[in-house]
Write a protein that holds these residues in place. Structure first.
Motif, PDB file in Angstrom:
ATOM      1  N   VAL A 195      68.903   7.895  60.199  1.00 34.22           N
ATOM      2  CA  VAL A 195      68.901   9.294  59.769  1.00 34.22           C
ATOM      3  C   VAL A 195      70.263   9.931  60.019  1.00 34.22           C
ATOM      4  O   VAL A 195      70.793  10.657  59.168  1.00 34.22           O
ATOM      5  CB  VAL A 195      67.779  10.081  60.482  1.00 34.22           C
ATOM      6  CG1 VAL A 195      67.905  11.565  60.219  1.00 34.22           C
ATOM      7  CG2 VAL A 195      66.414   9.569  60.037  1.00 34.22           C
ATOM      8  N   ARG A 196      70.880   9.640  61.142  1.00 30.47           N
ATOM      9  CA  ARG A 196      72.196  10.207  61.461  1.00 30.47           C
ATOM     10  C   ARG A 196      73.255   9.726  60.463  1.00 30.47           C
ATOM     11  O   ARG A 196      74.072  10.496  59.976  1.00 30.47           O
ATOM     12  CB  ARG A 196      72.587   9.823  62.885  1.00 30.47           C
ATOM     13  CG  ARG A 196      73.893  10.453  63.338  1.00 30.47           C
ATOM     14  CD  ARG A 196      74.147  10.283  64.801  1.00 30.47           C
ATOM     15  NE  ARG A 196      73.684   8.984  65.283  1.00 30.47           N
ATOM     16  CZ  ARG A 196      73.594   8.652  66.553  1.00 30.47           C
ATOM     17  NH1 ARG A 196      73.945   9.509  67.483  1.00 30.47           N
ATOM     18  NH2 ARG A 196      73.174   7.468  66.918  1.00 30.47           N
ATOM     19  N   ARG A 197      73.209   8.441  60.123  1.00 31.64           N
ATOM     20  CA  ARG A 197      74.177   7.906  59.150  1.00 31.64           C
ATOM     21  C   ARG A 197      73.964   8.497  57.762  1.00 31.64           C
ATOM     22  O   ARG A 197      74.917   8.807  57.054  1.00 31.64           O
ATOM     23  CB  ARG A 197      74.081   6.384  59.074  1.00 31.64           C
ATOM     24  CG  ARG A 197      74.718   5.707  60.252  1.00 31.64           C
ATOM     25  CD  ARG A 197      74.618   4.212  60.118  1.00 31.64           C
ATOM     26  NE  ARG A 197      75.228   3.583  61.257  1.00 31.64           N
ATOM     27  CZ  ARG A 197      76.080   2.582  61.175  1.00 31.64           C
ATOM     28  NH1 ARG A 197      76.423   2.112  60.003  1.00 31.64           N
ATOM     29  NH2 ARG A 197      76.586   2.053  62.257  1.00 31.64           N
ATOM     30  N   LEU A 198      72.704   8.620  57.350  1.00 30.77           N
ATOM     31  CA  LEU A 198      72.425   9.226  56.047  1.00 30.77           C
ATOM     32  C   LEU A 198      72.945  10.656  55.985  1.00 30.77           C
ATOM     33  O   LEU A 198      73.504  11.079  54.975  1.00 30.77           O
ATOM     34  CB  LEU A 198      70.924   9.204  55.758  1.00 30.77           C
ATOM     35  CG  LEU A 198      70.328   7.854  55.386  1.00 30.77           C
ATOM     36  CD1 LEU A 198      68.810   7.923  55.407  1.00 30.77           C
ATOM     37  CD2 LEU A 198      70.831   7.400  54.029  1.00 30.77           C
ATOM     38  N   GLU A 199      72.764  11.403  57.055  1.00 35.16           N
ATOM     39  CA  GLU A 199      73.222  12.791  57.082  1.00 35.16           C
ATOM     40  C   GLU A 199      74.742  12.864  57.014  1.00 35.16           C
ATOM     41  O   GLU A 199      75.299  13.768  56.379  1.00 35.16           O
ATOM     42  CB  GLU A 199      72.691  13.498  58.333  1.00 35.16           C
ATOM     43  CG  GLU A 199      72.838  14.996  58.298  1.00 35.16           C
ATOM     44  CD  GLU A 199      72.188  15.643  57.085  1.00 35.16           C
ATOM     45  OE1 GLU A 199      72.811  16.566  56.513  1.00 35.16           O
ATOM     46  OE2 GLU A 199      71.081  15.248  56.692  1.00 35.16           O
ATOM     47  N   LEU A 200      75.429  11.922  57.648  1.00 36.95           N
ATOM     48  CA  LEU A 200      76.889  11.897  57.586  1.00 36.95           C
ATOM     49  C   LEU A 200      77.397  11.496  56.205  1.00 36.95           C
ATOM     50  O   LEU A 200      78.359  12.068  55.691  1.00 36.95           O
ATOM     51  CB  LEU A 200      77.449  10.931  58.636  1.00 36.95           C
ATOM     52  CG  LEU A 200      77.346  11.376  60.086  1.00 36.95           C
ATOM     53  CD1 LEU A 200      77.743  10.244  61.019  1.00 36.95           C
ATOM     54  CD2 LEU A 200      78.222  12.593  60.334  1.00 36.95           C
ATOM     55  N   LEU A 201      76.760  10.489  55.597  1.00 35.58           N
ATOM     56  CA  LEU A 201      77.221   9.962  54.311  1.00 35.58           C
ATOM     57  C   LEU A 201      76.750  10.788  53.107  1.00 35.58           C
ATOM     58  O   LEU A 201      77.496  10.946  52.140  1.00 35.58           O
ATOM     59  CB  LEU A 201      76.742   8.522  54.139  1.00 35.58           C
ATOM     60  CG  LEU A 201      77.342   7.496  55.084  1.00 35.58           C
ATOM     61  CD1 LEU A 201      76.583   6.173  54.977  1.00 35.58           C
ATOM     62  CD2 LEU A 201      78.817   7.290  54.783  1.00 35.58           C
ATOM     63  N   PRO A 230      74.980  14.193  53.011  1.00 33.44           N
ATOM     64  CA  PRO A 230      74.337  15.439  53.481  1.00 33.44           C
ATOM     65  C   PRO A 230      73.651  16.181  52.343  1.00 33.44           C
ATOM     66  O   PRO A 230      74.245  16.405  51.286  1.00 33.44           O
ATOM     67  CB  PRO A 230      75.501  16.235  54.069  1.00 33.44           C
ATOM     68  CG  PRO A 230      76.732  15.663  53.461  1.00 33.44           C
ATOM     69  CD  PRO A 230      76.426  14.223  53.175  1.00 33.44           C
ATOM     70  N   ASN A 231      72.384  16.498  52.546  1.00 31.24           N
ATOM     71  CA  ASN A 231      71.562  17.235  51.580  1.00 31.24           C
ATOM     72  C   ASN A 231      71.395  16.522  50.247  1.00 31.24           C
ATOM     73  O   ASN A 231      71.037  17.147  49.258  1.00 31.24           O
ATOM     74  CB  ASN A 231      72.134  18.642  51.341  1.00 31.24           C
ATOM     75  CG  ASN A 231      72.226  19.438  52.612  1.00 31.24           C
ATOM     76  OD1 ASN A 231      71.278  19.476  53.401  1.00 31.24           O
ATOM     77  ND2 ASN A 231      73.370  20.057  52.844  1.00 31.24           N
ATOM     78  N   ASN A 232      71.664  15.216  50.194  1.00 33.45           N
ATOM     79  CA  ASN A 232      71.535  14.460  48.946  1.00 33.45           C
ATOM     80  C   ASN A 232      70.617  13.258  49.089  1.00 33.45           C
ATOM     81  O   ASN A 232      70.733  12.294  48.332  1.00 33.45           O
ATOM     82  CB  ASN A 232      72.917  13.988  48.461  1.00 33.45           C
ATOM     83  CG  ASN A 232      73.725  15.120  47.887  1.00 33.45           C
ATOM     84  OD1 ASN A 232      73.257  15.845  47.020  1.00 33.45           O
ATOM     85  ND2 ASN A 232      74.931  15.284  48.375  1.00 33.45           N
ATOM     86  N   TYR A 233      69.708  13.286  50.043  1.00 33.21           N
ATOM     87  CA  TYR A 233      68.793  12.161  50.220  1.00 33.21           C
ATOM     88  C   TYR A 233      67.436  12.652  50.701  1.00 33.21           C
ATOM     89  O   TYR A 233      67.308  13.753  51.248  1.00 33.21           O
ATOM     90  CB  TYR A 233      69.353  11.153  51.236  1.00 33.21           C
ATOM     91  CG  TYR A 233      69.270  11.622  52.669  1.00 33.21           C
ATOM     92  CD1 TYR A 233      68.169  11.310  53.453  1.00 33.21           C
ATOM     93  CD2 TYR A 233      70.266  12.401  53.224  1.00 33.21           C
ATOM     94  CE1 TYR A 233      68.073  11.753  54.760  1.00 33.21           C
ATOM     95  CE2 TYR A 233      70.176  12.852  54.519  1.00 33.21           C
ATOM     96  CZ  TYR A 233      69.083  12.523  55.283  1.00 33.21           C
ATOM     97  OH  TYR A 233      68.986  12.983  56.575  1.00 33.21           O
ATOM     98  N   ASN A 234      66.428  11.838  50.454  1.00 31.41           N
ATOM     99  CA  ASN A 234      65.079  12.048  50.981  1.00 31.41           C
ATOM    100  C   ASN A 234      64.657  10.740  51.634  1.00 31.41           C
ATOM    101  O   ASN A 234      64.770   9.678  51.026  1.00 31.41           O
ATOM    102  CB  ASN A 234      64.085  12.395  49.870  1.00 31.41           C
ATOM    103  CG  ASN A 234      64.436  13.671  49.158  1.00 31.41           C
ATOM    104  OD1 ASN A 234      64.752  14.668  49.789  1.00 31.41           O
ATOM    105  ND2 ASN A 234      64.383  13.648  47.842  1.00 31.41           N
TER     106      ASN A 234
END
Length: 78
Positions: A45-51, A53-57
């Motif tokens: 989750v932390r990596r997804l938010e960094l890579l 942000p606001n573009n994933y579910n």
């Protein structure tokens, strides 16, 4: 007793709207597997938010000895 066959299912595609759709589903036995994965899920989750942000579910479910993850990344917004 019954012997359960273990499995991993993976499906990945990009739809017409530019959304990467990733589904991973695997079997597991016992509780310890899920307990030890907590740190790994937090890191994802932390990596997804960094890579992205606001573009994933991201959604994951655990039921009947099956762990299922659905991830959508909105590539058209990047």
């Amino acid at each position: 007793g019954k012997t359960q066959k273990n499995f991993i299912k993976l499906r990945c595609s990009v739809n017409d709207s530019g959304v990467l759709e990733l589904m991973i589903e695997n079997s597991y036995s016992g509780v310890s597997n899920m307990e030890s994965s907590g740190i790994g899920l937090k890191n994802i989750v932390r990596r997804l938010e960094l890579l992205y942000p606001n573009n994933y579910n991201l959604d994951f479910k655990n039921s009947s000895n099956i762990f299922k993850v659905n991830l959508n990344v909105h590539l058209s917004n990047l």
